[in-house]
Design an enzyme around this catalytic site. Structure first.
Site, PDB file in Angstrom:
ATOM      1  N   SER A  51       0.897  -1.076  -0.066  1.00 34.06           N
ATOM      2  CA  SER A  51      -0.041   0.081   0.061  1.00 34.06           C
ATOM      3  C   SER A  51       0.864   1.235  -0.005  1.00 34.06           C
ATOM      4  O   SER A  51       1.690   1.260   0.697  1.00 34.06           O
ATOM      5  CB  SER A  51      -0.908   0.188   1.418  1.00 34.06           C
ATOM      6  OG  SER A  51      -1.533   1.378   1.441  1.00 34.06           O
ATOM      7  N   TYR A  71      -3.142  -1.025  10.366  1.00 30.85           N
ATOM      8  CA  TYR A  71      -2.949  -1.521   8.801  1.00 30.85           C
ATOM      9  C   TYR A  71      -1.506  -1.132   8.259  1.00 30.85           C
ATOM     10  O   TYR A  71      -0.858  -1.786   7.652  1.00 30.85           O
ATOM     11  CB  TYR A  71      -3.968  -0.614   8.348  1.00 30.85           C
ATOM     12  CG  TYR A  71      -3.943  -0.780   6.756  1.00 30.85           C
ATOM     13  CD1 TYR A  71      -4.500  -1.857   6.154  1.00 30.85           C
ATOM     14  CD2 TYR A  71      -3.856   0.337   5.932  1.00 30.85           C
ATOM     15  CE1 TYR A  71      -4.577  -2.190   4.727  1.00 30.85           C
ATOM     16  CE2 TYR A  71      -3.698  -0.047   4.493  1.00 30.85           C
ATOM     17  CZ  TYR A  71      -4.178  -1.139   3.705  1.00 30.85           C
ATOM     18  OH  TYR A  71      -4.282  -1.474   2.505  1.00 30.85           O
TER      19      TYR A  71
HETATM   20  N1  NAP Z   1      -8.633  -0.495  -1.528  1.00 25.79           N
HETATM   21  C1  NAP Z   1      -7.648   0.358  -1.487  1.00 25.79           C
HETATM   22  O1  NAP Z   1      -7.569   1.589  -1.567  1.00 25.79           O
HETATM   23  C2  NAP Z   1      -6.418  -0.287  -1.115  1.00 25.79           C
HETATM   24  C3  NAP Z   1      -4.962   0.458  -1.312  1.00 25.79           C
HETATM   25  C4  NAP Z   1      -3.910   0.012  -0.764  1.00 25.79           C
HETATM   26  C5  NAP Z   1      -3.877  -1.540  -0.724  1.00 25.79           C
HETATM   27  N2  NAP Z   1      -4.944  -2.189  -0.869  1.00 25.79           N
HETATM   28  C6  NAP Z   1      -4.801  -3.580  -0.408  1.00 25.79           C
HETATM   29  O2  NAP Z   1      -5.326  -4.392  -1.547  1.00 25.79           O
HETATM   30  C7  NAP Z   1      -5.786  -5.543  -0.857  1.00 25.79           C
HETATM   31  C8  NAP Z   1      -7.301  -5.769  -1.442  1.00 25.79           C
HETATM   32  O3  NAP Z   1      -8.049  -4.889  -0.866  1.00 25.79           O
HETATM   33  P1  NAP Z   1      -9.411  -4.306  -1.159  1.00 25.79           P
HETATM   34  O4  NAP Z   1      -9.512  -2.913  -1.114  1.00 25.79           O
HETATM   35  O5  NAP Z   1      -9.721  -4.949  -2.596  1.00 25.79           O
HETATM   36  O6  NAP Z   1     -10.291  -4.917  -0.333  1.00 25.79           O
HETATM   37  P2  NAP Z   1     -11.574  -6.066  -0.036  1.00 25.79           P
HETATM   38  O7  NAP Z   1     -12.496  -5.601  -1.285  1.00 25.79           O
HETATM   39  O8  NAP Z   1     -11.874  -5.888   1.391  1.00 25.79           O
HETATM   40  O9  NAP Z   1     -11.045  -7.289  -0.390  1.00 25.79           O
HETATM   41  C9  NAP Z   1     -10.139  -7.971   0.495  1.00 25.79           C
HETATM   42  C10 NAP Z   1     -10.073  -9.301  -0.171  1.00 25.79           C
HETATM   43  O10 NAP Z   1      -9.309 -10.002   0.967  1.00 25.79           O
HETATM   44  C11 NAP Z   1      -9.982 -11.327   1.424  1.00 25.79           C
HETATM   45  N3  NAP Z   1      -9.611 -11.663   2.810  1.00 25.79           N
HETATM   46  C12 NAP Z   1      -9.889 -10.936   4.007  1.00 25.79           C
HETATM   47  N4  NAP Z   1      -9.398 -11.555   4.745  1.00 25.79           N
HETATM   48  C13 NAP Z   1      -8.873 -12.800   4.616  1.00 25.79           C
HETATM   49  C14 NAP Z   1      -8.301 -14.119   5.176  1.00 25.79           C
HETATM   50  N5  NAP Z   1      -8.432 -14.239   6.533  1.00 25.79           N
HETATM   51  N6  NAP Z   1      -8.198 -15.077   4.528  1.00 25.79           N
HETATM   52  C15 NAP Z   1      -8.437 -14.955   3.043  1.00 25.79           C
HETATM   53  N7  NAP Z   1      -8.883 -13.931   2.442  1.00 25.79           N
HETATM   54  C16 NAP Z   1      -9.128 -12.800   3.146  1.00 25.79           C
HETATM   55  C17 NAP Z   1     -11.616 -10.883   1.253  1.00 25.79           C
HETATM   56  O11 NAP Z   1     -12.316 -12.134   1.119  1.00 25.79           O
HETATM   57  P3  NAP Z   1     -13.024 -12.862   2.255  1.00 25.79           P
HETATM   58  O12 NAP Z   1     -13.823 -11.648   3.277  1.00 25.79           O
HETATM   59  O13 NAP Z   1     -14.420 -13.647   1.500  1.00 25.79           O
HETATM   60  O14 NAP Z   1     -12.120 -13.701   2.947  1.00 25.79           O
HETATM   61  C18 NAP Z   1     -11.427 -10.060  -0.082  1.00 25.79           C
HETATM   62  O15 NAP Z   1     -11.493 -10.907  -1.174  1.00 25.79           O
HETATM   63  C19 NAP Z   1      -5.616  -5.526   0.414  1.00 25.79           C
HETATM   64  O16 NAP Z   1      -4.284  -6.436   0.749  1.00 25.79           O
HETATM   65  C20 NAP Z   1      -5.378  -4.215   0.796  1.00 25.79           C
HETATM   66  O17 NAP Z   1      -4.826  -3.753   1.904  1.00 25.79           O
HETATM   67  C21 NAP Z   1      -6.117  -1.504  -0.986  1.00 25.79           C
END
Ligand code: NAP
Length: 253
Positions: free
Chosen positions: A141, A154
């Site tokens: 991130s 985080y």
């Molecule tokens: N959105 C942003 O602005 C942003 C920015 C920088 C980095 N990121 C990173 O990008 C990645 C994806 O984030 P997102 O924004 O797309 O969030 P999201 O929509 O909440 O997706 C998170 C994903 O991780 C899975 N997950 C959560 N806990 C888990 C566990 N214990 N075991 C297996 N799977 C798990 C969730 O599925 P289940 O709940 O079904 O398990 C979901 O598929 C994350 O690592 C986040 O930190 C996001």
């Protein structure tokens, strides 16, 4: 982009594929002709994704479950004898309220984001080594560039991951395994929908997935996007007093 860099015809394991960035990336890479083994905890969401895309295979896995590493490794090997890439994207976000701190939350977030990533990598490693050109991709991130308010859990889990992957890259040179860190800025997903502060340069998960899929093909050491946010945060990082006392607190609505 050179056609050599387009990711196609590969077997890729993607964690966190049920929603947000991971879901969009699974669809993007599947549309480019790859076989995607898609993992998350939510079996139903994975099944729905697989029903819509014949080259997406659902594989439910809770990355925080270290005891399931061997089992998931066996399940992966039933689908393929090798993995060309693993994209370690599963993650969560909880914020610390400093007035009523839930210190256990620090452990919860670390367990999924940091140790969960390592659990998935441990499961993937033997299958990656069976590929002629293996590639490990870690989703970290841009939040690690400067300290954000309430992001003690985080941000530190992601900073730990950044160091982990940077160190891993050094150790995997001899094994010819590439390691890429992807640092997204703000992407509209269920994770950021909970944010109550302004998110500059917010983009859709589809746009983020397109950018990530392109970048992955080039196997860079690191891919930070959007560039405007990265440079803005880096510049503000040079003025810590301004960031800490004025800008970071003002990002809260
Ligand atoms: N959105 C942003 O602005 C942003 C920015 C920088 C980095 N990121 C990173 O990008 C990645 C994806 O984030 P997102 O924004 O797309 O969030 P999201 O929509 O909440 O997706 C998170 C994903 O991780 C899975 N997950 C959560 N806990 C888990 C566990 N214990 N075991 C297996 N799977 C798990 C969730 O599925 P289940 O709940 O079904 O398990 C979901 O598929 C994350 O690592 C986040 O930190 C996001």
């Amino acid at each position: 982009m050179s056609t050599v860099d387009v990711v196609t015809g590969e077997v890729i394991w993607l964690t966190g594929a049920s929603t947000g960035i991971g879901r969009s990336l699974a669809i993007q890479l599947a549309s480019q002709g790859n076989t995607i083994i898609a993992s998350a905890r939510g079996q139903q969401a994975l099944n729905e994704l697989a029903a819509e895309h014949s080259n997406i295979i659902p594989l439910a896995f809770d990355v925080s479950r270290q005891d399931l590493i061997e089992e998931v490794q066996q399940q992966l090997s039933q689908h393929s004898g090798y993995l060309d890439r693993v994209i370690l994207n599963a993650g969560t976000c909880e914020y610390l309220d400093i007035d009523t701190p839930d210190w256990d939350m620090m452990q919860r977030v670390m367990t999924v984001n940091y140790f969960g990533t390592i659990n998935a990598l441990a499961a993937a490693m033997p299958l990656l080594q069976a590929s002629p050109k293996p590639h490990i991709v870690g989703v970290v991130s841009l939040a690690t560039v400067v300290p954000f308010s309430r992001a003690e859990a985080y941000g530190s889990s992601k900073a730990a991951l950044q160091y982990f992957f940077d160190s891993l890259r050094v150790d995997l040179v001899k094994k010819h395994i590439d390691v890429t860190v992807i640092n997204p800025g703000f992407v509209k997903t269920p994770l950021t929908d909970k944010n109550d502060f302004s998110m500059p340069f917010l983009m859709s998960s589809e746009e983020a997935a397109q950018r990530m899929a392109k970048a992955i093909g080039k196997r860079p050491r690191q891919f930070d996007f959007p560039g405007r946010l990265k440079w803005l945060l880096k510049a503000l990082g040079f003025i810590p007093a301004l960031w800490n006392k004025v800008i970071a607190p003002s990002l809260r609505v």
